[in-house]
Design a protein around this motif. Structure first.
Motif, PDB file in Angstrom:
ATOM      1  N   GLU A 216       0.834  -1.201   0.000  1.00 26.08           N
ATOM      2  CA  GLU A 216       0.000   0.000   0.000  1.00 26.08           C
ATOM      3  C   GLU A 216       0.872   1.256   0.000  1.00 26.08           C
ATOM      4  OE1 GLU A 216      -3.827   0.224   2.181  1.00 26.08           O
ATOM      5  OE2 GLU A 216      -2.814   1.792   3.349  1.00 26.08           O
ATOM      6  N   VAL A 217       0.502   2.176  -0.868  1.00 22.27           N
ATOM      7  CA  VAL A 217       1.101   3.517  -0.887  1.00 22.27           C
ATOM      8  C   VAL A 217      -0.015   4.507  -0.549  1.00 22.27           C
ATOM      9  CG1 VAL A 217       2.204   5.296  -2.284  1.00 22.27           C
ATOM     10  CG2 VAL A 217       2.842   2.885  -2.586  1.00 22.27           C
ATOM     11  N   THR A 218       0.227   5.380   0.430  1.00 23.03           N
ATOM     12  CA  THR A 218      -0.771   6.360   0.848  1.00 23.03           C
ATOM     13  C   THR A 218      -0.243   7.757   0.594  1.00 23.03           C
ATOM     14  OG1 THR A 218      -1.505   4.868   2.610  1.00 23.03           O
ATOM     15  CG2 THR A 218      -2.199   7.169   2.753  1.00 23.03           C
ATOM     16  N   GLY A 219      -0.979   8.481  -0.236  1.00 20.68           N
ATOM     17  CA  GLY A 219      -0.616   9.863  -0.531  1.00 20.68           C
ATOM     18  C   GLY A 219      -1.741  10.802  -0.110  1.00 20.68           C
ATOM     19  N   ARG A 233       0.600  14.473  -4.240  1.00 23.10           N
ATOM     20  CA  ARG A 233       1.104  13.320  -3.499  1.00 23.10           C
ATOM     21  C   ARG A 233       0.385  12.089  -4.087  1.00 23.10           C
ATOM     22  NH1 ARG A 233       3.924  16.863  -2.782  1.00 23.10           N
ATOM     23  NH2 ARG A 233       4.578  17.865  -0.831  1.00 23.10           N
ATOM     24  N   ASP A 234       0.757  11.802  -5.322  1.00 18.51           N
ATOM     25  CA  ASP A 234       0.046  10.817  -6.139  1.00 18.51           C
ATOM     26  C   ASP A 234       0.492   9.404  -5.769  1.00 18.51           C
ATOM     27  OD1 ASP A 234      -0.866   9.127  -8.251  1.00 18.51           O
ATOM     28  OD2 ASP A 234      -1.018  10.864  -9.584  1.00 18.51           O
ATOM     29  N   ALA A 235      -0.394   8.676  -5.116  1.00 17.97           N
ATOM     30  CA  ALA A 235      -0.050   7.325  -4.657  1.00 17.97           C
ATOM     31  C   ALA A 235       0.121   6.349  -5.812  1.00 17.97           C
ATOM     32  CB  ALA A 235      -1.140   6.812  -3.715  1.00 17.97           C
ATOM     33  N   LEU A 236      -0.663   6.539  -6.871  1.00 20.73           N
ATOM     34  CA  LEU A 236      -0.598   5.596  -7.982  1.00 20.73           C
ATOM     35  C   LEU A 236       0.693   5.747  -8.770  1.00 20.73           C
ATOM     36  CD1 LEU A 236      -1.861   3.355  -9.626  1.00 20.73           C
ATOM     37  CD2 LEU A 236      -3.145   5.092 -10.912  1.00 20.73           C
ATOM     38  N   VAL A 237       1.145   6.975  -8.992  1.00 20.76           N
ATOM     39  CA  VAL A 237       2.402   7.169  -9.717  1.00 20.76           C
ATOM     40  C   VAL A 237       3.563   6.559  -8.935  1.00 20.76           C
ATOM     41  CG1 VAL A 237       4.031   8.871 -10.573  1.00 20.76           C
ATOM     42  CG2 VAL A 237       1.589   9.198 -10.953  1.00 20.76           C
ATOM     43  N   ALA A 238       3.553   6.745  -7.617  1.00 17.11           N
ATOM     44  CA  ALA A 238       4.599   6.123  -6.789  1.00 17.11           C
ATOM     45  C   ALA A 238       4.521   4.606  -6.883  1.00 17.11           C
ATOM     46  CB  ALA A 238       4.458   6.577  -5.342  1.00 17.11           C
ATOM     47  N   PRO A 273      -5.017  10.012  -7.311  1.00 11.05           N
ATOM     48  CA  PRO A 273      -5.204   8.908  -6.359  1.00 11.05           C
ATOM     49  C   PRO A 273      -4.521   9.175  -5.021  1.00 11.05           C
ATOM     50  CG  PRO A 273      -4.617   8.060  -8.533  1.00 11.05           C
ATOM     51  CD  PRO A 273      -4.389   9.546  -8.571  1.00 11.05           C
ATOM     52  N   GLY A 274      -5.276   8.968  -3.951  1.00  9.60           N
ATOM     53  CA  GLY A 274      -4.720   9.152  -2.621  1.00  9.60           C
ATOM     54  C   GLY A 274      -4.188   7.868  -2.011  1.00  9.60           C
ATOM     55  N   VAL A 275      -4.669   6.717  -2.504  1.00  8.77           N
ATOM     56  CA  VAL A 275      -4.207   5.424  -2.011  1.00  8.77           C
ATOM     57  C   VAL A 275      -4.056   4.479  -3.192  1.00  8.77           C
ATOM     58  CG1 VAL A 275      -4.737   3.427  -0.549  1.00  8.77           C
ATOM     59  CG2 VAL A 275      -5.368   5.726   0.219  1.00  8.77           C
ATOM     60  N   ALA A 276      -2.984   3.712  -3.203  1.00  8.14           N
ATOM     61  CA  ALA A 276      -2.795   2.647  -4.189  1.00  8.14           C
ATOM     62  C   ALA A 276      -2.501   1.359  -3.436  1.00  8.14           C
ATOM     63  CB  ALA A 276      -1.664   2.972  -5.148  1.00  8.14           C
ATOM     64  N   ARG A 277      -3.316   0.354  -3.666  1.00  9.07           N
ATOM     65  CA  ARG A 277      -3.112  -0.948  -3.050  1.00  9.07           C
ATOM     66  C   ARG A 277      -2.815  -1.971  -4.148  1.00  9.07           C
ATOM     67  NH1 ARG A 277      -8.365   0.216   0.284  1.00  9.07           N
ATOM     68  NH2 ARG A 277      -7.496   1.338   2.088  1.00  9.07           N
ATOM     69  N   ARG A 311       3.469   7.632   1.824  1.00  9.92           N
ATOM     70  CA  ARG A 311       3.820   6.630   2.829  1.00  9.92           C
ATOM     71  C   ARG A 311       3.746   5.224   2.233  1.00  9.92           C
ATOM     72  NH1 ARG A 311       0.051   9.538   5.649  1.00  9.92           N
ATOM     73  NH2 ARG A 311      -1.346   7.721   5.855  1.00  9.92           N
ATOM     74  N   TRP A 312       4.612   4.366   2.741  1.00 11.66           N
ATOM     75  CA  TRP A 312       4.733   2.985   2.261  1.00 11.66           C
ATOM     76  C   TRP A 312       4.373   2.014   3.382  1.00 11.66           C
ATOM     77  CZ3 TRP A 312       5.055  -0.583  -1.291  1.00 11.66           C
ATOM     78  CH2 TRP A 312       5.772  -1.773  -1.091  1.00 11.66           C
ATOM     79  N   GLY A 313       3.631   0.950   3.053  1.00 11.53           N
ATOM     80  CA  GLY A 313       3.317  -0.075   4.025  1.00 11.53           C
ATOM     81  C   GLY A 313       3.045  -1.407   3.350  1.00 11.53           C
ATOM     82  N   TRP A 314       3.183  -2.498   4.097  1.00 15.49           N
ATOM     83  CA  TRP A 314       2.903  -3.819   3.539  1.00 15.49           C
ATOM     84  C   TRP A 314       2.514  -4.804   4.631  1.00 15.49           C
ATOM     85  CZ3 TRP A 314       6.076  -7.615   5.485  1.00 15.49           C
ATOM     86  CH2 TRP A 314       7.340  -7.225   5.959  1.00 15.49           C
TER      87      TRP A 314
END
Length: 410
Positions: A216-219, A233-238, A273-277, A311-314
């Motif tokens: 998960e990336v949270t922007g 703070r584009d979560a999808l691009v990251a 996008p604010g969140v990419a999972r 932010r990065w998480g898994w």
């Protein structure tokens, strides 16, 4: 003639399907019951004593030079994925029956019993937990597995009861190491390596250890038109940059990293996008290589996310450690391949999972791979093999068992 019979029986099993126009046969279903009945009949025709164990695995036994000897297990699985091919798993069971039939007709009894096993639920198609049949054989099925529901809300425990099994007795499927000589399996490769090498057979050295993650990336979500690039703070691009990095790291390290699913939220076409999972399936020939690759992926993701202000998480969802094939059994499989004219057998590791990953907890394991045609495709209706390769695999499998017998006598 027996290779042709095995292929014809694959066609007969393919007809036992819950999917109109395709193949689907899942754990504890009417099709599972029908498959056990059909294959059980073929086992009896080969002179085997047949039973269904407490997990629903089908087992046929041929005694050795005296009753009650430890058994060499031969087999594979009888369940399928959805819209499957007709050789994955089931061909290995049918070739094991043919080998047992041949050896029964020999004048020299084996120094061990021979058991053919048709595992159930290797794929995990119905309940999502793969290897249930072989994990039961290894004594590794707990109460949490029995409580797992399928998509209709039916639990494993309920399905076992409806199938005619007693969930409270599933522990009786477990086998003891001292009662087993080893486990051997013939399986289609499910990949193009033998095809590309122009070789019909391969000797497996290890079954890939796998880990699966929810990443998960949270922007910060924002208006597509109103949010300047420096403020995004584009979560999808990251996440996209991380996905490309996963591919690069996998190639560089000789591992396999696959992102099979990605979701971007909130999901509007005019929103940043604010969140990419996204998912990650990571496999390697050894646990050390797999874990080192994930450490590199984690480090890359942290650098990308720090640079982009997200932010990065898994979370780890699944882990199956590498099953290394026993050297003495690998030597026997190699001797079997040489017996059919392969002077320098190909050694390779299995990128796909197999029942041996569970069985290895109670017995030494090894595998013989059979070439896939059609670009190595598997888990698909276009899965193919040739009669020539199947005949070679059958002869090599028989020779492998005889090599194990020779070693046991020695």
């Amino acid at each position: 003639m027996t290779a042709e019979r095995a292929l014809g029986r694959c066609d007969a099993l393919a007809a036992l399907s819950s999917l109109p126009g395709g193949i689907e046969r899942v754990h504890l279903s009417p099709e599972h019951r029908a498959a056990n009945a059909l294959v059980g009949g073929w086992m009896r025709d080969a002179g085997l004593t047949v039973r269904e164990d407490a997990a629903g695995n089908l087992v046929g036994r041929l005694e050795g030079m005296r009753p009650g000897l430890p058994a060499l297990l031969l087999g594979s699985h009888l369940d399928t994925v959805t819209d499957a091919g007709r050789y994955d798993g089931m061909l290995g069971v049918l070739l094991a029956i043919e080998v047992a039939d041949r050896l029964r007709r020999r004048d020299a009894p084996l120094p061990f019993a021979l058991e053919v096993i048709g595992f159930t639920d290797e794929e995990g198609t119905r309940f999502g937990n793969a290897l249930l049949g072989s994990r039961a054989l290894a004594g590794r099925v707990g109460a949490d597995w029995l409580a797992t529901p399928d998509r209709a809300g039916v639990t494993v425990k309920e399905a076992m009861t409806a199938f005619g099994l007693d969930p409270a007795r599933i522990g009786e499927a477990a086998r003891r190491r001292e009662d087993l000589v080893g486990y051997l399996e013939v399986h289609i490769e499910q990949g193009p390596h033998l095809l590309d090498a122009g070789r019909g057979l391969g000797v497996v050295t290890a079954i890939a250890g796998a880990r699966r993650f929810a990443l998960e990336v949270t922007g910060r979500a924002g208006h597509a038109g109103g949010t300047p690039y420096p403020r995004r703070r584009d979560a999808l691009v990251a996440a996209a940059e991380i996905v490309v990095g996963i591919e690069r790291i996998a190639i560089e390290t000789g591992t396999i990293g696959t992102v099979g699913r990605i979701d971007a939220l909130p999901g509007g076409v005019n929103q940043v996008p604010g969140v990419a999972r996204f998912s990650l399936d990571l496999r390697a020939e050894s646990d050390e290589a797999r874990d080192a690759a994930f450490a590199a992926i984690d480090a890359l993701a942290r650098e990308v996310c720090d640079r982009r202000g997200v932010r990065w998480g898994w979370d780890e969802l699944y882990r199956a450690d590498t099953a290394t094939c026993a050297p003495w059994l690998v030597d026997a499989v190699e001797a079997g391949a040489r017996a059919v004219g392969d002077a320098d057998p190909v050694r390779l590791w299995s990128r796909a999972g197999h029942d041996g990953m569970a069985v290895v907890e109670v017995a030494d394991v090894a595998m013989l791979f059979l070439r896939c045609g059609n670009d190595g495709i598997s888990h698909h209706p276009d899965e193919t093999v040739t009669g020539e390769d199947v005949a070679a695999a059958l002869d090599a499998f028989e020779a492998t068992v005889l090599a194990v017998a020779e070693r046991q006598r020695g």
